[in-house]
Every structure is written in C-alpha cells, then in structure tokens.
Write a protein that holds these residues in place. Structure first.
Motif, mmCIF file in Angstrom:
data_model
loop_
_atom_site.group_PDB
_atom_site.id
_atom_site.type_symbol
_atom_site.label_atom_id
_atom_site.label_comp_id
_atom_site.label_asym_id
_atom_site.label_seq_id
_atom_site.Cartn_x
_atom_site.Cartn_y
_atom_site.Cartn_z
ATOM 1 N N ALA A 200 0.813 -1.224 0.000
ATOM 2 C CA ALA A 200 0.000 0.000 0.000
ATOM 3 C C ALA A 200 0.841 1.267 0.000
ATOM 4 O O ALA A 200 0.288 2.368 -0.019
ATOM 5 C CB ALA A 200 -0.896 -0.004 1.237
ATOM 6 N N ALA A 201 2.165 1.151 0.046
ATOM 7 C CA ALA A 201 2.938 2.359 0.327
ATOM 8 C C ALA A 201 4.302 2.479 -0.348
ATOM 9 O O ALA A 201 4.898 3.548 -0.285
ATOM 10 C CB ALA A 201 3.141 2.472 1.825
ATOM 11 N N MET A 202 4.811 1.414 -0.943
ATOM 12 C CA MET A 202 6.217 1.491 -1.368
ATOM 13 C C MET A 202 6.377 1.281 -2.874
ATOM 14 O O MET A 202 6.925 2.133 -3.568
ATOM 15 C CB MET A 202 6.984 0.438 -0.575
ATOM 16 C CG MET A 202 8.410 0.247 -0.941
ATOM 17 S SD MET A 202 9.507 0.981 0.247
ATOM 18 C CE MET A 202 10.894 1.355 -0.803
ATOM 19 N N GLY B 241 -3.638 -0.615 -3.327
ATOM 20 C CA GLY B 241 -3.244 -0.971 -1.966
ATOM 21 C C GLY B 241 -3.557 0.139 -0.978
ATOM 22 O O GLY B 241 -4.094 -0.106 0.105
ATOM 23 N N ASN B 242 -3.235 1.389 -1.356
ATOM 24 C CA ASN B 242 -3.443 2.507 -0.443
ATOM 25 C C ASN B 242 -4.938 2.739 -0.214
ATOM 26 O O ASN B 242 -5.387 2.981 0.910
ATOM 27 C CB ASN B 242 -2.760 3.762 -1.002
ATOM 28 C CG ASN B 242 -2.485 4.786 0.079
ATOM 29 O OD1 ASN B 242 -3.363 5.550 0.432
ATOM 30 N ND2 ASN B 242 -1.281 4.780 0.635
ATOM 31 N N VAL B 243 -5.726 2.613 -1.286
ATOM 32 C CA VAL B 243 -7.173 2.814 -1.147
ATOM 33 C C VAL B 243 -7.775 1.673 -0.312
ATOM 34 O O VAL B 243 -8.633 1.906 0.551
ATOM 35 C CB VAL B 243 -7.848 2.926 -2.536
ATOM 36 C CG1 VAL B 243 -9.365 2.905 -2.398
ATOM 37 C CG2 VAL B 243 -7.400 4.209 -3.245
ATOM 38 N N LEU B 244 -7.307 0.453 -0.535
ATOM 39 C CA LEU B 244 -7.832 -0.684 0.251
ATOM 40 C C LEU B 244 -7.479 -0.505 1.730
ATOM 41 O O LEU B 244 -8.324 -0.703 2.616
ATOM 42 C CB LEU B 244 -7.274 -1.996 -0.312
ATOM 43 C CG LEU B 244 -7.724 -3.285 0.369
ATOM 44 C CD1 LEU B 244 -9.247 -3.404 0.416
ATOM 45 C CD2 LEU B 244 -7.137 -4.504 -0.353
ATOM 46 N N TYR B 245 -6.226 -0.119 1.998
ATOM 47 C CA TYR B 245 -5.765 0.117 3.386
ATOM 48 C C TYR B 245 -6.681 1.140 4.059
ATOM 49 O O TYR B 245 -7.212 0.907 5.143
ATOM 50 C CB TYR B 245 -4.327 0.632 3.307
ATOM 51 C CG TYR B 245 -3.633 0.979 4.613
ATOM 52 C CD1 TYR B 245 -2.562 0.214 5.060
ATOM 53 C CD2 TYR B 245 -3.974 2.101 5.364
ATOM 54 C CE1 TYR B 245 -1.875 0.541 6.222
ATOM 55 C CE2 TYR B 245 -3.302 2.436 6.527
ATOM 56 C CZ TYR B 245 -2.249 1.646 6.952
ATOM 57 O OH TYR B 245 -1.561 1.982 8.107
ATOM 58 N N LYS B 246 -6.874 2.274 3.387
ATOM 59 C CA LYS B 246 -7.629 3.358 4.033
ATOM 60 C C LYS B 246 -9.128 3.045 4.060
ATOM 61 O O LYS B 246 -9.837 3.457 4.976
ATOM 62 C CB LYS B 246 -7.268 4.701 3.382
ATOM 63 C CG LYS B 246 -5.833 5.082 3.813
ATOM 64 C CD LYS B 246 -5.203 6.265 3.150
ATOM 65 C CE LYS B 246 -3.774 6.440 3.656
ATOM 66 N NZ LYS B 246 -2.983 7.459 2.990
ATOM 67 N N SER B 247 -9.618 2.266 3.104
ATOM 68 C CA SER B 247 -11.034 1.836 3.143
ATOM 69 C C SER B 247 -11.262 0.948 4.355
ATOM 70 O O SER B 247 -12.275 1.072 5.052
ATOM 71 C CB SER B 247 -11.419 1.023 1.906
ATOM 72 O OG SER B 247 -11.137 1.722 0.761
ATOM 73 N N THR C 185 2.951 3.455 9.130
ATOM 74 C CA THR C 185 1.496 3.612 9.064
ATOM 75 C C THR C 185 1.217 4.948 8.395
ATOM 76 O O THR C 185 2.132 5.713 8.101
ATOM 77 C CB THR C 185 0.900 3.641 10.488
ATOM 78 O OG1 THR C 185 1.537 4.694 11.206
ATOM 79 C CG2 THR C 185 1.104 2.326 11.209
ATOM 80 N N SER C 186 -0.062 5.251 8.195
ATOM 81 C CA SER C 186 -0.420 6.582 7.730
ATOM 82 C C SER C 186 -0.189 7.549 8.884
ATOM 83 O O SER C 186 -0.403 7.200 10.052
ATOM 84 C CB SER C 186 -1.891 6.592 7.307
ATOM 85 O OG SER C 186 -2.305 7.921 7.104
ATOM 86 N N ARG C 187 0.207 8.791 8.552
ATOM 87 C CA ARG C 187 0.356 9.795 9.619
ATOM 88 C C ARG C 187 -0.943 9.933 10.401
ATOM 89 O O ARG C 187 -0.944 10.229 11.580
ATOM 90 C CB ARG C 187 0.715 11.166 9.003
ATOM 91 C CG ARG C 187 2.165 11.300 8.616
ATOM 92 C CD ARG C 187 2.349 12.392 7.596
ATOM 93 N NE ARG C 187 1.813 11.982 6.298
ATOM 94 C CZ ARG C 187 1.728 12.772 5.229
ATOM 95 N NH1 ARG C 187 2.144 14.012 5.311
ATOM 96 N NH2 ARG C 187 1.240 12.324 4.097
HETATM 97 C C1 LIG Z 1 -0.592 3.446 4.253
HETATM 98 C C2 LIG Z 1 0.641 4.131 4.707
HETATM 99 C C3 LIG Z 1 1.229 5.102 3.748
HETATM 100 C C4 LIG Z 1 0.463 6.388 3.671
HETATM 101 O O1 LIG Z 1 -0.458 6.562 2.851
HETATM 102 O O2 LIG Z 1 0.851 7.318 4.563
HETATM 103 P P1 LIG Z 1 0.251 8.815 4.703
HETATM 104 O O3 LIG Z 1 -1.254 8.701 4.865
HETATM 105 O O4 LIG Z 1 0.936 9.364 5.924
HETATM 106 O O5 LIG Z 1 0.610 9.570 3.447
#
Ligand SMILES: CCCC(=O)OP(=O)(O)O
Length: 302
Positions: A145-147, A252-258, A281-283
């Motif tokens: 989801a992020a790399m 991946g990012n959309v699935l993670y945040k969904s 993780t997401s901030r």
């Molecule tokens: C899912 C982790 C990566 C990501 O999207 O981080 P941010 O929400 O901090 O940009």
C-alpha cells in the motif's frame, strides 16, 4: 487457526529480545502515545528524533521515561533531518527498528533508500499491512500500500515472499495468497490477471515457497466463500485468503484506508525486506495502530 487479534502481538513483543526503535519526526501526539503505551506494556527502548521542545511538551507527565533512559530525544531542525538521523541510527546498529513519525512517506523512504547510509539489503522492500477487521475471522494482510508503485512480476514475487515472512512471524504457517485483479479469469487486456496467473504457476512449481498462491481473484471471492461459491470458483485460496497482493500502490493505499475508515479495521504495518523492519502507518492512523505496528515490527525482527 492462528490467534487473530493484533493485541496478541503486544504480548508476543514483550516476550522477545529487547528492541531499540529510532523514530523519525516523533513530534506527534499519536506517535508519543504509542511509544508510551509500548513502554507501559513492557517493550522497546526509544530514540526520538525531531523537534525537541515539542517532543518534551507531548511527553508531559511521562518525561520520567527520559530520566530512566527508556527514551532519548535527539533534536533535528527539519523532518528530512529527523528521517536521516533515525535511518543512520539503524544503519549504525544503534537501533534495530525504524519508525515513521509525523513525516511524509516519501521523505522517510528517501532516507531509507540512501546509497551511503540507507537500509537496502538487495531485496525488494515492500509494505505489509496486517488488518484485524471487525466480524472477520482471520487477519487480512494487504501488500503493498505504500512502497512499490507498479511492481513487475519479479517484484510481485518478492513482495509475496516478504509478506509470507511477516505472516509466519505472527503465526500463519502457510498463508494463502490471492493476487487481486478486477476479474477472476485471465484477460490479456488486464496485465494484473496475467501476473496473477504467472504467480500461481510459480507457486505450483515451487518458485514461491511456504505459501499457496492462486489467482487472479477479485476482492469478493478472495475473502468470501459465499462469493466464490456463487461464482463457481474452485480454488484453495478463494474465500480464505490471508494475503491480498494488490496490483499497484493506488489499489493498496485505497484498500488500506477503506478498511480503516469504512470498516473500522485495526492495523499494524511495516516495510519488510530492509536491514530492519520499518514501522510505516499513515500519519493519520491512531496511536493504537502505531502501537500494533511497533509490536509487529518487533515480532518481525525475531
Ligand atoms: C498506508 C501508509 C502510507 C500512507 O499513505 O501514509 P500517509 O497517509 O501518511 O501519506
């Protein structure tokens, strides 16, 4: 059936060898809460890089952890500098886990990939997110989801291998992997379906070990037996997937945040394949998710 509560990773982390975590840009209330909760749970030593006055302010009544030596604060003038210093600490073996604090993913990854002081090993680095989804009977692992933006077949094979190692570290012995696509048949106009079919064959031929890969599968028939039966899909993985391999970072990012925002899922997430696990993780994720990610990283170091 493996234990499927992220909470159980905290117990496991306390039983493993002591880890030192270098946090890049720790000046964030949820990051500090996660650090305090880790210390209260009994795991981790922390090097906090970032805006020193803000970090002290956020620590408040928990400043005694600085006095006892469980936390060290190292000032950095910018988020980029905090990322560089934290990565250098892992590179120099002062720490054995890296954590993204309040810094954009691109900034920390730039430091992680730095030629001189970065954390590359020659393996593909990939993001592995372990979800505990309400009313679902097993972990769902989403990668990446992020790399990796648009991984090719070889990169997807290595992304699977990284996710399988993480799955094993949390007790899933032979994870079932679903390479996701929009349909569950091979369609030459949809490259994700062709890669999924190739990965399935690589699994059958022993080129991908310790897991069962079968796809292409769409999300519904990867995670729902009813959907797989309804569509007449015969597969060891359909309806029982542990790992969802997404075709690109957007999916991946959309699935993670969904999962987080619509399904109220809890998550623990790291980057695997580097010199040390990287909590990423997401901030905007909660302190609880950051705590689970710390515990997941420590499980993955052992
Ligand atoms: C899912 C982790 C990566 C990501 O999207 O981080 P941010 O929400 O901090 O940009």
């Amino acid at each position: 059936m493996h234990e499927m509560k992220l909470e159980s990773l905290i117990t496991k982390a306390t039983q493993l060898a002591e880890a030192t975590v270098a946090v890049a840009a720790a000046e964030d209330s949820e990051v500090i809460k996660a650090v305090i909760q880790a210390l209260q749970s009994g795991f981790g030593q922390f090097l906090l890089y970032g805006d020193e006055p803000k970090i002290y302010d956020l620590l408040g009544e928990y400043v005694h952890y600085v006095e006892s030596g469980n936390i060290r604060i190292i000032h950095a003038d910018s988020k980029a500098e905090a990322a560089e210093l934290a990565v250098r600490a892992v590179h120099g073996n002062e720490a054995n886990v890296l954590m993204k604090g309040n810094v954009p993913t691109a900034t920390i990854l730039k430091a992680v990939l730095h030629k001189e002081y970065g954390l590359r090993t020659g393996n593909v680095l990939s993001h592995v997110a372990v979800f505990e989804v309400p009313n679902y009977d097993r972990y769902i692992i989403v990668t990446d989801a992020a790399m990796n933006i648009a991984p090719d077949l070889q990169q997807k094979a290595e992304i699977v291998a990284n996710a399988v190692k993480v799955a094993k570290a949390i007790g899933i012995e032979k994870p079932k992997v679903a390479p996701l696509a929009a349909v569950e048949v091979v369609n030459p106009a949809m490259p994700a379906t062709i890669d999924a079919a190739a990965l399935s064959l690589m699994s059958q031929r022993g080129q991908l070990t310790d897991c069962i890969v079968d796809g292409p599968l769409a999300l519904d028939n990867a995670v729902s037996i009813e959907s797989a039966q309804h569509k007449g899909i015969r597969s060891e993985v359909a309806g029982r997937a542990d790992i969802l391999l997404v075709p690109n970072i957007e999916t991946g990012n959309v699935l993670y945040k969904s999962l987080v925002y619509f399904a109220n899922a809890k998550v623990g997430a790291i980057i695997a394949g580097a010199k040390a696990p990287i909590v990423l993780t997401s901030r905007a994720d909660s302190a609880e998710s950051k705590l689970y990610s710390l515990a997941l990283a420590i499980c993955a170091t052992n």
